[in-house]
Design a protein around this motif. Structure first.
Motif, short mmCIF file in Angstrom:
data_model
loop_
_atom_site.label_atom_id
_atom_site.label_comp_id
_atom_site.label_asym_id
_atom_site.label_seq_id
_atom_site.Cartn_x
_atom_site.Cartn_y
_atom_site.Cartn_z
N LYS B 29 0.85 -1.19 0.00
CA LYS B 29 0.00 0.00 0.00
C LYS B 29 0.90 1.25 0.00
O LYS B 29 1.80 1.37 0.82
CB LYS B 29 -0.87 -0.02 1.26
CG LYS B 29 -2.04 0.93 1.17
CD LYS B 29 -2.97 0.69 2.38
CE LYS B 29 -4.23 1.48 2.36
NZ LYS B 29 -4.25 2.84 2.03
N HIS B 31 1.12 5.63 -0.68
CA HIS B 31 0.41 6.90 -0.75
C HIS B 31 1.26 7.90 -1.53
O HIS B 31 2.49 7.87 -1.44
CB HIS B 31 0.15 7.40 0.68
CG HIS B 31 -0.77 8.56 0.74
ND1 HIS B 31 -2.12 8.45 0.47
CD2 HIS B 31 -0.55 9.87 1.02
CE1 HIS B 31 -2.67 9.64 0.57
NE2 HIS B 31 -1.75 10.52 0.91
N GLY B 90 4.23 10.99 2.97
CA GLY B 90 3.27 11.31 1.91
C GLY B 90 2.46 12.56 2.23
O GLY B 90 2.54 13.11 3.33
N LYS B 92 -0.86 14.89 2.94
CA LYS B 92 -2.15 14.77 3.63
C LYS B 92 -3.12 15.76 2.99
O LYS B 92 -2.85 16.96 2.97
CB LYS B 92 -1.99 15.11 5.12
CG LYS B 92 -1.28 14.03 5.88
CD LYS B 92 -1.29 14.34 7.38
CE LYS B 92 -0.28 13.48 8.10
NZ LYS B 92 1.12 13.90 7.82
N GLN B 116 -4.93 10.94 -6.73
CA GLN B 116 -5.50 10.44 -5.47
C GLN B 116 -6.50 11.43 -4.88
O GLN B 116 -7.54 11.04 -4.36
CB GLN B 116 -4.38 10.16 -4.45
CG GLN B 116 -3.70 8.82 -4.68
CD GLN B 116 -2.86 8.37 -3.48
OE1 GLN B 116 -2.32 9.19 -2.74
NE2 GLN B 116 -2.75 7.07 -3.29
#
Lengths: 279, 259
Positions: B29, B31, B90, B92, B116
């Motif tokens: 996973k 980000h 990553g 936010k 994203q």
């Protein structure tokens, strides 16, 4: 860590009693290409190759720290006694509180272990540095030796104020898929949990053979690990890889765990425990 | 365990004459804003931000500038590389209306961030800045996101002539953004930070890295903040106290190099 003022200050604020700097040489060194660090099942393998900005530029970092009153042990590496002396004098002038002579890096040609395996060289370099400086001098020695007690005795003969043991254990990792060593330098030094029993044995042997304090290092991750080193004869300990396993507050956690153990076992002063395993 | 996973490169795509995207199977996973340590056996291991994210396949996009990126550029499908990570924090996406500013190769990670964010129904305004039309890439991907896109080139060969920061200043004066996200040359990011004033801000910093796991200290900035652990994305409050930001980075020996 500990190559710049900011990171040394941060580590100190995480509970370390003193900071050992990255090993510093006369000239800037970039170290080896990557991969320089990998994690293995039970420890960390590295071949950094003594990267450092050189003593001149590093001096600026140390001067920045002087106001903060953080006890600094300046680690230095040279190819001969002349280089060690020059580095030692500079470290002292920048405000280092003590010196650590790196005679044990297992993977840098012409430095470290290549010097630290010769008893006469160890004695000579230590005594020259002692003559040229006024601050305490510790000698960091390697576990990759058959005569570790002799090396420690040579440092003592050279008037060292303490022995630091151990540096990393010479090691290699080969990747099965690529059929080649992972580290760019192929050979590196192993640290972390796996080497603790090796370090404890070395400290035990050294303590038996010298009359100067021993600083224990190698795989200390918990307060119990630290106590084992202390019982083997260490009067102080150093921590590196535990930062990876327990993050930066590893220092505080380990100190707390030592205190809890001592309270549970009725000890008030840690010096009562130094070397107790020898009786 | 932080040991490189050896995997085959499954697709390489040239984005322009010097920029390439490599895709590989990597189900971890990830980000946007995070990075991998990419091991090119026998050459080097370098940090690379993720530029393409699906469940099983991840990608990196880079410009050939040094030995490592040249070797990566010449990699063929089926060639093996080692990957560890993802590392770092990553971006936010705190807000409903976000301005994204990507400069140079920073466009690579910025576009995956926009992808994203827009999936989360965030209203995205994007500025992509490059020296010239030749150096631009990912316009196709960014257009598919449904974001408001602005292009700037230093020489005016495409979009607005001038710097991304000039256009950002105009947009910020006319619109209210909840957050500004950026990745690109540090001088550009520093300028943008100054323009943003009190608008919440996040920038992705790039530093020479060795371990990638927070122990070696090569990538620290300010008071011992590790770009690989506490970064690479830092918010405005943190950046304010990082004296290095926009001023200097360190080379492999730890020497200061001024921007």
């Amino acid at each position: 860590m500990d190559e710049d003022a900011g990171s040394m200050e941060r580590i100190f604020n995480c509970g370390a009693g003193a900071i050992v700097t990255k090993s510093i040489g006369l000239e800037p060194r970039e170290g080896y290409p990557n991969p320089t660090v990998i994690e293995l099942e039970h420890g960390i393998l590295n071949a950094m190759g003594l990267p450092n900005p050189g003593i001149g530029e590093f001096g600026d970092e140390l001067k920045k720290l002087k106001k903060s009153k953080i006890p600094i042990i300046g680690s230095i590496f040279g190819a001969n006694s002349k280089e060690f002396v020059e580095l030692a004098k500079k470290m002292q002038s920048y405000g280092a509180d003590a010196l650590e002579l790196n005679m044990s890096c297992p993977h840098a040609k012409g430095y470290g272990l290549e010097i630290g395996s010769d008893t006469e060289l160890v004695r000579k370099i230590t005594s020259k540095v002692k003559e040229a400086t006024e601050i305490p001098v510790f000698v960091k020695i390697s576990p990759n030796l058959m005569n570790i007690a002799d090396i420690a005795k040579s440092a003592e003969k050279g008037n060292a104020d303490g022995i630091v043991a151990i540096n990393t254990v010479k090691a290699m990792k080969i990747d099965l898929e690529l059929k080649m060593p992972v580290l760019a330098n192929k050979i590196g030094g192993y640290s972390g949990k796996a080497i603790k029993p090796i370090g404890v044995r070395c400290v035990y042997d050294i303590y038996k053979n010298v009359n100067i304090p021993v600083i224990g290092v190698g795989g200390i991750t918990t307060g119990e690990d630290a106590l084992e080193y202390i019982m083997a004869g260490a009067s102080a300990i150093q921590i590196g890889s535990a930062i990876y396993y327990r993050n930066l507050d590893a220092f505080k956690k380990i100190c707390d765990e030592i205190e809890i153990w001592m309270r549970d076992h009725g000890y008030k002063n840690i010096s009562e425990l130094v070397g107790v395993a020898h009786t | 365990m932080n040991y490189p996973k050896v995997t085959k490169m499954i697709e390489g795509k040239k984005e322009n004459s010097d920029v390439k995207t490599l895709l590989f199977e990597y189900p971890e996973k990830t980000h946007s804003g995070q990075f991998f340590m990419i091991w090119i056996p026998g050459v080097d291991e370098i940090p690379m931000s993720v530029s393409y994210i699906t469940k099983n396949v991840k990608g990196i996009t880079f410009r050939k500038v040094g030995d490592a990126t040249k070797a990566l550029f010449n990699l063929k499908e089926g060639d093996k590389i080692g990957i560890r990570g993802p590392y770092g924090n990553g971006f936010k996406f705190n807000g409903k209306k976000i301005l994204f500013v990507g400069g140079g190769t920073g466009i690579a990670m910025m576009v995956s961030a926009v992808e994203q964010a827009t999936k989360k129904n965030i209203s995205a305004t994007v500025i992509l800045g490059a020296k010239s039309k030749k150096e631009l890439f990912f316009e196709d991907r960014i257009k598919k996101c449904g974001a408001e896109v602005h292009i700037t080139t230093d020489d005016g060969s495409q979009g607005h002539k001038g710097f991304a920061t000039d256009l950002a200043e105009k947009l910020i004066s006319k619109n209210k953004y909840d957050l500004v996200l950026t990745c690109g040359p540090e001088i550009m990011m520093k300028k943008l930070f100054e323009i943003c004033g009190n608008i919440p801000f996040q920038a992705s910093l790039e530093r020479y890295m060795k371990c990638g796991i927070g122990i070696c200290g090569q990538c620290t900035v300010g008071k011992g903040l590790r770009v690989c652990e506490e970064g690479p994305v830092f918010d405005g409050k943190t950046l304010k106290n990082i004296e290095d930001f926009g001023v200097f980075k360190r080379d492999a020996a730890g020497r200061k190099i001024r921007f």
